[in-house]
Scaffold this motif. Structure first.
Motif: not given
Length: 177
Positions: A123, A125-129, A151-155, A158
């Motif tokens: 994690k 900045d409050d985003q998961y990767y 690293s790739y963002k996962i929402n 997904d």
């Protein structure tokens, strides 16, 4: 005597064994295996996995700072209280990694081609990767293969596919209401 060359590490193996003696890759059907990105049958299978209907899978109610993976095709839900980066893989007894392991053996990880150290979830900045850790069978987000170690963002919602293990990602962060 014929040998089987491991496509992962190049080691020569006796054809009677099921796993590479050097890297542990499952060698079943290795002589007919083609590169994952060029094999149309694998592409079709992956496409079907990504578009498989999510019968009975709905977003779980999660506590703050918790993530979950729904195992598609089962009623299994893997819940994790996220406190630091975690490694997604299989527990094989000893691990050289410093990250906590989310052991996917109970989700048939071994059979589904999940590597011991398959992917890293972190994690920022409050985003998961997610970053593939050089796995033998690849990591995919919504059908797109991840380049190892990037690293790739996962929402929320997904599809995360590790080898052939099909998961749906859920999270609840401090900013969710």
């Amino acid at each position: 005597m014929d040998t089987i060359t491991c496509p992962n590490c190049g080691s020569e193996n006796d054809p009677s064994i099921k796993f590479c003696t050097d890297c542990g890759l499952w060698l079943q059907n290795v002589e007919t295996r083609q590169d994952v990105m060029e094999d149309q049958q694998v592409k079709d299978t992956l496409d079907a996995m990504v578009h498989e209907p999510e019968v009975l899978i709905t977003a779980p109610r999660l506590e703050e700072g918790t993530i979950a993976f729904a195992v598609v095709g089962t009623s299994n839900m893997i819940l994790i209280k996220y406190e630091q980066p975690v490694l997604l893989g299989r527990d094989a007894g000893t691990r050289p990694s410093d990250y906590p392991l989310v052991d996917l053996n109970d989700a048939r990880g071994y059979v589904m081609g999940v590597s011991r150290q398959h992917a890293l979830l972190q994690k920022m900045d409050d985003q998961y990767y997610v970053a593939d850790q050089g796995s033998s069978n690849g990591t995919f987000i919504n059908g797109t293969r991840l380049k190892p170690y990037d690293s790739y963002k996962i929402n929320q919602g997904d599809r995360l596919i590790l080898g052939q293990l099909n998961l749906i990602f859920f999270h609840r962060s401090e900013t969710d209401s």
